[in-house]
Enzyme design. Structure first.
Site: not given
Length: 328
Positions: A110, A249, A279
């Site tokens: 990520c 993020h 996500n």
């Protein structure tokens, strides 16, 4: 003469066609739309179909960012390549018609997009390339156990891309400084155990899915993103109050809000599109940038802070003043 900086000159995004909302998940797992929304901020996410791969999504986002132009190098941030070997970036470059451009993958999960930005900036500063295409693309739903009520609601698939050109560090769109870190001793907090050289898939097929210790990840993410953000702001000579938009993020809306609170940043500075895409791992920051530009949340002159945290553990941050990208 100072080394050239990496300047944002193109932006693109690409999402799978299939939309998976919370009600569909609740119909087959022991959860509810309210439970998912209140704990993650997610209403729906996109899921790649059997005919959509990471390379497909990366090509779509890359084509938008290039807008008919060219690049000397392609850096693809992904932890879900189309195959273990070779890297997916050369396939992306070929499909985009970039000839023999340098192309390689970066896997920081990520945090991958921020790591890839820093890598591309190094290419430009070192004179290895004049224009670098940086793509964050993941089909993370392929790593999720379809029966896991903890991870299924969180993750979605997608790709976002930026085109960087060599320019001056003082001009709008110039990225930097950067701050990057890792803590490999905490790898087991968020990992896929099998599928590599350490443990073969054929031995333990159940271990091919993502395992996550959510509470510990939440705590680490907030602390590390806030710490890294302070570092790049200090290096850039910015105060927290100078930041117009915080693009973190998109892992969980509560992580974004908690990080902003730790920094002393107002809630309206936080850019979030997690409610619509979930996500998306390495794709989350460029997807959020593209959405914020499209809806007017980002305008030329805004001072923007980017920060990411992911498996590894890895994290990193950078800043830029938002440029005028015209009618892209």
């Amino acid at each position: 003469m100072p080394a050239p900086a990496a300047v944002l000159t193109g932006l693109g995004s690409w999402l799978p066609t299939k939309v998976l909302d919370n009600h569909e998940i609740a119909a087959r797992l022991d959860t509810s739309d309210e439970w998912i929304r209140t704990r993650t901020g997610i209403r729906e996410r996109r899921v790649a179909g059997p005919d959509e791969s990471t390379v497909d999504l990366a090509v779509g986002a890359g084509r938008e960012a290039l807008a008919g132009g060219k690049a000397d190098a392609v850096v693809l941030a992904t932890s879900t390549p189309d195959q273990p070997c070779p890297a997916s970036a050369p396939q992306v470059a070929a499909r985009l018609g970039l000839g023999t451009a340098a192309a390689f993958d970066v896997n920081a999960v990520c945090s991958g997009f921020v790591y890839a930005l820093a890598t591309a900036a190094g290419f430009i500063a070192g004179g290895l390339a004049e224009r670098v295409l940086v793509i964050g693309a993941d089909t993370f739903t392929t790593l999720i156990d379809p029966g896991d009520r903890t991870t299924v609601p969180i993750f979605g698939d997608g790709a976002g891309a930026v085109l960087l050109r060599a320019g001056d560090a003082g001009e709008p769109g110039a990225f930097g400084p950067f701050d990057l870190h890792s803590e490999g001793e905490h790898a087991e907090l968020l990992w896929v155990e099998a599928g590599g050289a350490r443990k073969r898939l054929s031995d333990t097929p159940a271990d091919r899915f993502l395992a996550m210790q959510g509470t510990a990840v939440f705590r680490h993410a907030c602390a590390r993103m806030a710490e890294s953000s302070r570092t790049v702001l200090d290096r850039a000579g910015w105060m927290v109050g100078d930041v117009d938009r915080f693009v973190g993020h998109q892992a969980n809306i509560r992580i974004l809000q908690a990080t902003a609170k730790q920094l002393g940043m107002p809630a309206d500075a936080v850019v979030a599109n997690i409610d619509r895409v979930g996500n998306t791992s390495a794709a989350s920051i460029p997807l959020a940038l593209a959405d914020a530009r499209a809806d007017g949340t980002l305008v030329p002159g805004h001072r923007v802070l980017l920060s990411a945290f992911g498996a590894g553990l890895t994290w990193g941050s950078t800043v830029l003043r938002w440029p005028d990208l015209g009618q892209l």
